[in-house]
Write an enzyme that holds these catalytic residues in place. Sequence first.
Site: not given
Length: 440
Positions: A276, A315
């Site tokens: 931390s 497509r």
Amino acid sequence: MTASLFDSQLYARLLPTGEAGRLFTDTAEVRAMMLVEGALAKTQGAAGIIPELSAAAIHRASLELQIDPAGLAEATGQNGVPVPALVAAFRDLMQAPEHAQYLHWGATSQDIQDTALMLRLRQVLAQYDDALGSLLHALARLARDHSETPMAARTYGQHATPTSFGAQVAQWGRPLLTLHTELRQMRDAGLPVSLSGAAGTATALGPDPAALRAALAAALGLRDPGHSWHSDRSLVTQIAAWITRAATALGKFGEDLILLTQSGIAEVRLGGAGASSTMPQKQNPVGPSVLVALAAQAQGLNGMLQSAALHRQQRDGAAWFTEWMSLPPLCLSLSAGLTQAHALAETLAPDTDAMARTLAASQGLLAAEALSFALTDRMSRPEAQAAVKALCKEALASGTHLRDAALAKWPDLDAGLFEPRLQLGTAPAEARAFADAVPG
């Protein structure tokens, strides 16, 4: 912060993608497409569709030429696909128009891009195979070494019955073992080549398009699918779903490690933990947290990619573009997850003293189920459950041990009911069975 943490110099060590990261770069994609174009020309030359001399020149150029992806950007932005620009650059660099005219003969952009994708995915799957194998071996060692190390099992976050740490490890490993088997089956089946022309009809691919497709597949070490799959994204979604299941299994590993390392439990020690910026006492479970975050990302990307399987008509640009945006980071999510998980599995260790303290502080309540069944030789099951429930309330209220309360009421009871090591059930066998199931 960069748009993708995978590409970030700042966060690269948090999400290490290894070799897989290199496969999802512009350079890798261009190189793969050039290999496909070269192999296509070579097979077409052998089939007499284009002149063999031109086929040889194109194939040689595909291995030697270097094309800068940045030079293809403007045309790609206009065309929506990079292949037209790639073909133009390829022809220009060859400086042999008499041969270059036969480049990309009869193929369509999607043939080249999808086949190039399969070449790269083949390498990604091989990397997954190796990484999963290494991870499973590390978990197998943990499971075997701690098959009889007692700890408290927890359901709904509450103490349940005794189990072993090895059995907990086996729970992490079993889904990965299944996924590893499925991965090898997928690899054995092979990934498909794509060659079917503009609308999937192979009109311009010569007199025997099926034979040409099979020859191209053989040249590239891919599988002949036997049909056009421009709009059939089943294999892509299958791979994506498998990746997501694997990332989710790693996320479960991470979730449990976060819980087992949290203050007040601390039954597992991580080989490396995060610091931390302001609280020096903290050792944050960074690696496990990364696994959980990657699982969440994979699940979200998979949902996006599965929806992209809705290719309209023959497509579909929109669906195809969606696939491009979701599949690469999905693949990298698992690569990073496997790297983090292996580092964790190699370095984590159970704190057996903390596990013993948890069991000792539980006032014997983890033996409640065993006690209720032991009492069925002298009363009905409902009566036994009610009696044990009352004893548990009494032990909690008075701070006494369930063993003492039970033996005071039934002196002839086996005191071993309250010894966690003797109440592990199938946990040791489960741990060893998992370890034995991991291939050597």
